[in-house]
Design a protein around this motif. Structure first.
Motif, mmCIF file in Angstrom:
data_model
loop_
_atom_site.group_PDB
_atom_site.id
_atom_site.type_symbol
_atom_site.label_atom_id
_atom_site.label_comp_id
_atom_site.label_asym_id
_atom_site.label_seq_id
_atom_site.Cartn_x
_atom_site.Cartn_y
_atom_site.Cartn_z
ATOM 1 N N ARG A 98 0.854 -1.232 -0.038
ATOM 2 C CA ARG A 98 0.075 -0.035 0.155
ATOM 3 C C ARG A 98 0.594 1.300 0.003
ATOM 4 N N HIS A 99 2.172 1.295 -0.116
ATOM 5 C CA HIS A 99 2.946 2.422 0.178
ATOM 6 C C HIS A 99 4.096 2.130 -0.914
ATOM 7 N N SER A 100 4.576 3.277 -1.421
ATOM 8 C CA SER A 100 5.731 3.176 -2.424
ATOM 9 C C SER A 100 6.744 4.166 -2.059
ATOM 10 N N SER A 101 7.947 3.804 -2.181
ATOM 11 C CA SER A 101 9.003 4.872 -1.938
ATOM 12 C C SER A 101 10.452 4.069 -2.271
ATOM 13 N N ARG A 102 11.344 4.918 -2.491
ATOM 14 C CA ARG A 102 12.642 4.361 -2.891
ATOM 15 C C ARG A 102 13.255 3.489 -1.529
ATOM 16 N N PHE A 103 12.980 3.989 -0.561
ATOM 17 C CA PHE A 103 13.405 3.281 0.895
ATOM 18 C C PHE A 103 12.942 1.667 0.724
ATOM 19 N N LEU A 104 11.605 1.969 0.366
ATOM 20 C CA LEU A 104 10.824 0.237 0.569
ATOM 21 C C LEU A 104 11.136 -0.448 -0.643
ATOM 22 N N ASP A 105 11.439 0.261 -1.555
ATOM 23 C CA ASP A 105 11.707 -0.641 -3.046
ATOM 24 C C ASP A 105 13.041 -1.188 -2.762
ATOM 25 N N ALA A 106 13.909 -0.660 -2.036
ATOM 26 C CA ALA A 106 15.292 -0.950 -1.802
ATOM 27 C C ALA A 106 15.096 -1.917 -0.522
ATOM 28 N N GLY A 107 14.294 -1.950 0.324
ATOM 29 C CA GLY A 107 13.936 -2.932 1.520
ATOM 30 C C GLY A 107 13.393 -4.160 0.737
ATOM 31 N N ILE A 108 12.479 -4.304 -0.135
ATOM 32 C CA ILE A 108 12.259 -5.442 -0.828
ATOM 33 C C ILE A 108 13.321 -6.151 -1.338
ATOM 34 N N VAL A 109 14.307 -5.471 -2.079
ATOM 35 C CA VAL A 109 15.352 -6.261 -2.650
ATOM 36 C C VAL A 109 16.168 -6.545 -1.480
ATOM 37 N N GLY A 110 16.103 -6.102 -0.316
ATOM 38 C CA GLY A 110 17.311 -6.405 0.695
ATOM 39 C C GLY A 110 16.610 -7.671 1.083
ATOM 40 N N LEU A 111 15.141 -7.888 1.328
ATOM 41 C CA LEU A 111 14.651 -8.981 1.686
ATOM 42 C C LEU A 111 15.204 -10.215 1.149
ATOM 43 N N ILE A 112 15.144 -9.970 -0.239
ATOM 44 C CA ILE A 112 14.991 -11.132 -1.216
ATOM 45 C C ILE A 112 16.689 -11.659 -1.164
ATOM 46 N N VAL A 113 17.628 -10.597 -1.060
ATOM 47 C CA VAL A 113 19.062 -10.937 -0.656
ATOM 48 C C VAL A 113 19.182 -11.563 0.526
ATOM 49 N N VAL A 114 18.507 -11.067 1.571
ATOM 50 C CA VAL A 114 18.746 -12.061 2.943
ATOM 51 C C VAL A 114 18.329 -13.199 3.028
ATOM 52 N N ARG A 115 17.530 -13.675 1.987
ATOM 53 C CA ARG A 115 16.794 -14.912 1.914
ATOM 54 C C ARG A 115 17.779 -15.895 1.443
ATOM 55 N N LEU A 116 18.655 -15.215 0.454
ATOM 56 C CA LEU A 116 19.637 -16.165 -0.398
ATOM 57 C C LEU A 116 20.987 -16.396 0.477
ATOM 58 N N ILE A 117 20.991 -15.797 1.639
ATOM 59 C CA ILE A 117 22.069 -16.059 2.490
ATOM 60 C C ILE A 117 22.193 -17.583 3.104
ATOM 61 N N PRO A 118 23.040 -18.243 3.104
ATOM 62 C CA PRO A 118 22.933 -19.476 3.609
ATOM 63 C C PRO A 118 22.990 -19.405 4.988
#
Length: 277
Positions: A98-118
């Motif tokens: 429901r919200h959009s910003s550069r910070f949130l867009d970067a956050g969703i990428v960060g979530l995906i990257v964190v999930r890839l960490i063993p």
């Protein structure tokens, strides 16, 4: 033309049968072996005709009571981690949807990257922190770790499902005086229930079978079923394969039934956003 169609259908059938054999044969072998007399489990040539016995299950109950304590611990940890992951993922997914910003867009990428960490990468640095808070060998540490590990994937899935809920419903509820929390729990959650169930399937399967965190952060009180099964393999008296297969079958059945029952929600989670234009 008919020949090519026949060959295509035959090839598809062979591929499906090969995948089913590859996936189901280990499970079938474990279950069948748990019902065989000990001397027939690894007989050469294999014995396909035998008199089923429940002796291994009786010996499991008598000799490995700690295994059933591990099953209880696994149930408590899985239930707690699933509830925590669902709550956190739903709230985070609502914000990202429901919200959009550069910070949130970067956050969703960060979530995906964190999930890839063993997991092993973060396990060792976490040990002194867990030890400092005296959370070693507790259910709480496993609940938090399992939920945290899956919040990233859960948030991405929930954002996809919540995106499919019309924003007009939010606006109509706001006009009627509903707060954000009311909108989330009374409108979004019921309509995004398939997404919540999909997240639950992923977390339950992971938490029920997870070994690494349980091995490092637990010892006796919060020891889970996979950890007890590993102790059966390393027993100083040698491996009793009949008891081991019986324990594996008992540990497998609950999560297998859960996945079969929730199969359509698992498929929905795997294909979430696939047809979104």
């Amino acid at each position: 033309m008919r020949t090519s169609r026949f060959l295509y259908a035959a090839g598809k059938a062979v591929a499906v049968m090969a995948i089913l054999f590859w996936s189901l044969f280990p499970i079938l072998f474990i279950v069948v072996s748990s019902l065989k007399p000990g001397q027939d489990i690894f007989a050469v040539p294999p014995k396909y005709l035998f008199t089923p016995t429940l002796r291994h299950y009786g010996e499991l109950w008598r000799s490995w009571g700690v295994f059933f304590e591990g099953l209880l611990n696994s149930t408590l940890v899985t239930a707690g981690a699933t509830a925590l992951a669902i709550i956190a993922s739903t709230c985070a997914g609502y914000v990202y949807s429901r919200h959009s910003s550069r910070f949130l867009d970067a956050g969703i990428v960060g979530l995906i990257v964190v999930r890839l960490i063993p997991p092993i990468v973060v396990t060792l640095p976490l040990f002194p922190i867990v030890n400092a808070f005296r959370l070693n060998d507790t259910h709480l540490v496993l609940i938090v770790l399992y939920a945290t590990f899956f919040v990233s994937l859960g948030t991405v899935l929930m954002r996809t499902f919540i995106d499919q809920v019309p924003r007009d419903l939010d606006e109509a509820a706001e006009i009627d005086g509903a707060s954000r929390m009311t909108i989330l729990w009374r409108i979004i959650v019921p309509l995004a229930a398939p997404g919540i169930l999909a997240v639950a399937v992923f977390v339950v399967v992971y938490s029920w079978n997870e070994f690494l965190f349980a091995f490092i952060f637990t010892a006796t009180r919060a020891k889970t079923a996979p950890l007890v099964i590993s102790e059966m393999i390393g027993s100083i008296d040698g491996v009793d394969w009949g008891i081991l297969f019986a324990a594996s079958t008992v540990q497998l059945i609950p999560v297998l039934l859960f996945v079969v029952f929730m199969n359509r929600y698992l498929v929905a989670g795997l294909t979430a956003g696939a047809t979104k234009g």
